[in-house]
Design an enzyme around this catalytic site. Structure first.
Site, PDB file in Angstrom:
ATOM      1  N   CYS A 111       0.813  -1.225   0.000  1.00  0.00           N
ATOM      2  CA  CYS A 111       0.000   0.000   0.000  1.00  0.00           C
ATOM      3  C   CYS A 111       0.843   1.270   0.000  1.00  0.00           C
ATOM      4  CB  CYS A 111      -0.948   0.000   1.192  1.00  0.00           C
ATOM      5  SG  CYS A 111      -1.970  -1.468   1.247  1.00  0.00           S
ATOM      6  N   HIS A 245      -3.363   7.008   3.392  1.00  0.00           N
ATOM      7  CA  HIS A 245      -3.776   5.722   2.825  1.00  0.00           C
ATOM      8  C   HIS A 245      -5.191   5.409   3.326  1.00  0.00           C
ATOM      9  CE1 HIS A 245      -3.938   1.689   1.547  1.00  0.00           C
ATOM     10  NE2 HIS A 245      -3.698   1.138   2.717  1.00  0.00           N
ATOM     11  N   ASN A 275     -10.237  -0.056   0.351  1.00  0.00           N
ATOM     12  CA  ASN A 275      -8.776   0.024   0.325  1.00  0.00           C
ATOM     13  C   ASN A 275      -8.283  -0.512  -1.027  1.00  0.00           C
ATOM     14  OD1 ASN A 275      -6.037  -0.392   0.656  1.00  0.00           O
ATOM     15  ND2 ASN A 275      -6.216  -1.344   2.679  1.00  0.00           N
TER      16      ASN A 275
HETATM   17  O1  UT7 Z   1      -3.670  -1.604   3.724  1.00  0.00           O
HETATM   18  C1  UT7 Z   1      -3.360  -2.308   4.915  1.00  0.00           C
HETATM   19  C2  UT7 Z   1      -4.441  -3.100   5.312  1.00  0.00           C
HETATM   20  N1  UT7 Z   1      -5.212  -3.311   6.392  1.00  0.00           N
HETATM   21  C3  UT7 Z   1      -5.651  -2.526   7.386  1.00  0.00           C
HETATM   22  O2  UT7 Z   1      -5.335  -1.390   7.536  1.00  0.00           O
HETATM   23  C4  UT7 Z   1      -6.584  -3.172   8.344  1.00  0.00           C
HETATM   24  C5  UT7 Z   1      -6.389  -2.766   9.766  1.00  0.00           C
HETATM   25  N2  UT7 Z   1      -7.401  -3.329  10.629  1.00  0.00           N
HETATM   26  C6  UT7 Z   1      -8.686  -2.937  10.614  1.00  0.00           C
HETATM   27  O3  UT7 Z   1      -9.035  -2.037   9.863  1.00  0.00           O
HETATM   28  C7  UT7 Z   1      -9.658  -3.589  11.563  1.00  0.00           C
HETATM   29  O4  UT7 Z   1      -8.940  -4.391  12.491  1.00  0.00           O
HETATM   30  C8  UT7 Z   1     -10.726  -4.455  10.848  1.00  0.00           C
HETATM   31  C9  UT7 Z   1     -11.671  -3.552  10.057  1.00  0.00           C
HETATM   32  C10 UT7 Z   1     -10.047  -5.432   9.895  1.00  0.00           C
HETATM   33  C11 UT7 Z   1     -11.536  -5.234  11.850  1.00  0.00           C
HETATM   34  O5  UT7 Z   1     -12.214  -4.350  12.759  1.00  0.00           O
HETATM   35  P1  UT7 Z   1     -12.264  -4.685  14.312  1.00  0.00           P
HETATM   36  O6  UT7 Z   1     -13.071  -3.661  14.963  1.00  0.00           O
HETATM   37  O7  UT7 Z   1     -10.826  -4.821  14.758  1.00  0.00           O
HETATM   38  O8  UT7 Z   1     -13.050  -6.043  14.341  1.00  0.00           O
HETATM   39  P2  UT7 Z   1     -12.571  -7.448  14.937  1.00  0.00           P
HETATM   40  O9  UT7 Z   1     -11.541  -8.053  14.044  1.00  0.00           O
HETATM   41  O10 UT7 Z   1     -12.236  -7.264  16.387  1.00  0.00           O
HETATM   42  O11 UT7 Z   1     -13.873  -8.289  14.821  1.00  0.00           O
HETATM   43  C12 UT7 Z   1     -15.024  -8.037  15.673  1.00  0.00           C
HETATM   44  C13 UT7 Z   1     -16.113  -9.014  15.331  1.00  0.00           C
HETATM   45  C14 UT7 Z   1     -15.642 -10.467  15.301  1.00  0.00           C
HETATM   46  O12 UT7 Z   1     -16.696 -11.252  15.813  1.00  0.00           O
HETATM   47  P3  UT7 Z   1     -16.646 -11.797  17.333  1.00  0.00           P
HETATM   48  O13 UT7 Z   1     -15.397 -12.638  17.414  1.00  0.00           O
HETATM   49  O14 UT7 Z   1     -16.615 -10.583  18.188  1.00  0.00           O
HETATM   50  O15 UT7 Z   1     -17.900 -12.594  17.449  1.00  0.00           O
HETATM   51  C15 UT7 Z   1     -15.496 -10.762  13.843  1.00  0.00           C
HETATM   52  O16 UT7 Z   1     -15.681 -12.124  13.534  1.00  0.00           O
HETATM   53  O17 UT7 Z   1     -16.609  -8.743  14.020  1.00  0.00           O
HETATM   54  C16 UT7 Z   1     -16.602  -9.950  13.259  1.00  0.00           C
HETATM   55  N3  UT7 Z   1     -16.408  -9.599  11.847  1.00  0.00           N
HETATM   56  C17 UT7 Z   1     -17.420  -9.252  11.044  1.00  0.00           C
HETATM   57  N4  UT7 Z   1     -18.755  -9.167  11.268  1.00  0.00           N
HETATM   58  C18 UT7 Z   1     -19.523  -8.775  10.227  1.00  0.00           C
HETATM   59  C19 UT7 Z   1     -15.253  -9.527  11.157  1.00  0.00           C
HETATM   60  N5  UT7 Z   1     -15.504  -9.145   9.890  1.00  0.00           N
HETATM   61  C20 UT7 Z   1     -16.837  -8.969   9.801  1.00  0.00           C
HETATM   62  C21 UT7 Z   1     -17.700  -8.563   8.759  1.00  0.00           C
HETATM   63  N6  UT7 Z   1     -19.023  -8.468   9.012  1.00  0.00           N
HETATM   64  N7  UT7 Z   1     -17.240  -8.232   7.513  1.00  0.00           N
END
Ligand code: UT7
Length: 318
Positions: A111, A245, A275
């Site tokens: 990225c 970004h 992204n």
């Molecule tokens: O270019 C470089 C790339 N990447 C990034 O910059 C990504 C950096 N990270 C992030 O942006 C965030 O960590 C995410 C958007 C990827 C995730 O957000 P979060 O608030 O950290 O969510 P989480 O991973 O803690 O997940 C919370 C819950 C989980 O369920 P449980 O375990 O609490 O029951 C996930 O399974 O949300 C669930 N979940 C979803 N639910 C609905 C994960 N993805 C989804 C989804 N829809 N698409």
């Protein structure tokens, strides 16, 4: 002597998928995606569309915007995680499509690729090897994510952004870093069928530890901006436009809190693209340029992070 950006262009696939469209085949919702990331929709390549075509469209738009003929170009540099082929490079195909035979090569800094490419191009101007050059950042993320993994596929989209550069003095400061981290973000390679290796390989899908990247990203953005703005001899509130970004609105907002740049200077378009890796910043730059928001002499601060983990930060004068 470094560079001046004299034209911008961008291209996106016609097919737009909203969060609700994804919820038709994934256990997700518009509410989850919107509130956790700020993303509402993304563009995706569909049947018969190639990344080379998208990159070429962005390049042609930037050439037109700058009033440059392809034959004036001394280099074509593409930043991409994965072109249409392992070889030839995406840049060789773009150069062919433009009808030019100048040097052409790709760089992969994930990225952060656009900022790495700008920094790299500077050397050709400093050494007197180039009068004008083209950078295209183009990514087909939809071909690399696992569409059964809701935690990653909803975050990404496809697009291409381009700039035409000429010799100038508009780069004020830049900083690039890497830390060789495979664990939090990787895309395994596509493997051949060597009869001499029976190693097991993971499928070639993007893997990401979202929390790991998130923590890294907030600090990387804030530190990168603070250090390059200071290196440019400027105060943070002298920056007119911050182009971060576009990975997650919450990451941008958290980085914002650590800096003294007024909130109304941050530019975003994540809602409509998701992204798009290294294409995020040049697509945003082109949108600002087309909207007439960039005035001569204004200060732009670019900041990115991505697989590698890499970071890039740059301060330029428009
Ligand atoms: O270019 C470089 C790339 N990447 C990034 O910059 C990504 C950096 N990270 C992030 O942006 C965030 O960590 C995410 C958007 C990827 C995730 O957000 P979060 O608030 O950290 O969510 P989480 O991973 O803690 O997940 C919370 C819950 C989980 O369920 P449980 O375990 O609490 O029951 C996930 O399974 O949300 C669930 N979940 C979803 N639910 C609905 C994960 N993805 C989804 C989804 N829809 N698409």
């Amino acid at each position: 002597m470094n560079f001046k950006i004299i034209g911008t262009g961008s291209a996106r696939p016609a097919c737009v998928k909203t969060n609700d469209d994804l919820a038709e085949f994934l256990d997700t919702s518009d509410e989850w995606i919107r509130t956790r990331t700020g993303i509402e929709e993304r563009h995706v390549l569909t049947d018969g569309e190639s990344l080379s075509q998208l990159a070429t469209q962005a390049a042609q738009a930037a050439l037109e915007n700058s009033g440059t003929k392809p034959e004036e170009l001394d280099f074509v540099i593409c930043s991409t995680i994965r072109g249409d082929y392992i070889t030839p490079s995406l840049s060789c195909i773009v150069a062919r499509n433009l009808g030019v035979r100048c040097m052409a090569f790709d760089i992969n800094a994930a990225c952060s690729g656009f900022i790495y490419a700008l920094d790299c191009a500077t050397g050709y101007f400093e050494r007197g090897r180039a009068q004008k050059g083209l950078i295209v950042s183009a990514e087909a993320m939809s071909k690399m994510v696992n569409w059964q993994d809701r935690a990653t596929c909803v975050l990404f989209g496809d697009a291409a952004g381009a700039v035409v550069l000429e010799k100038g003095e508009n780069l004020l400061a830049s900083k690039l870093t890497s830390d060789g981290n495979v664990e939090v973000l990787n895309i395994p390679h596509v493997y051949g069928n060597s009869p001499f290796s029976s190693d097991e390989h993971n499928p070639s899908y993007l893997f990401m530890d979202g929390h790991g990247v998130y923590k890294f990203a907030v600090n990387a953005m804030a530190t990168g901006l603070a250090e390059t703005i200071a290196a440019a001899g400027l105060k943070q509130d002298e920056v007119d436009h911050v182009l971060p970004h576009q990975a997650n609105m919450r990451i941008i907002q958290a980085a914002m809190k650590k800096l003294d740049i007024p909130e109304d200077r941050y530019r975003t378009n994540i809602a409509h693209y998701g992204n798009t890796s290294s294409a995020c910043i040049p697509v945003l730059l082109d949108e600002l340029n087309q909207a007439g928001m960039l005035k001569e002499g204004q200060i732009l601060a670019l900041t990115a992070f991505g697989g590698g983990l890499t970071t890039g930060a740059m301060v330029i004068r428009w």
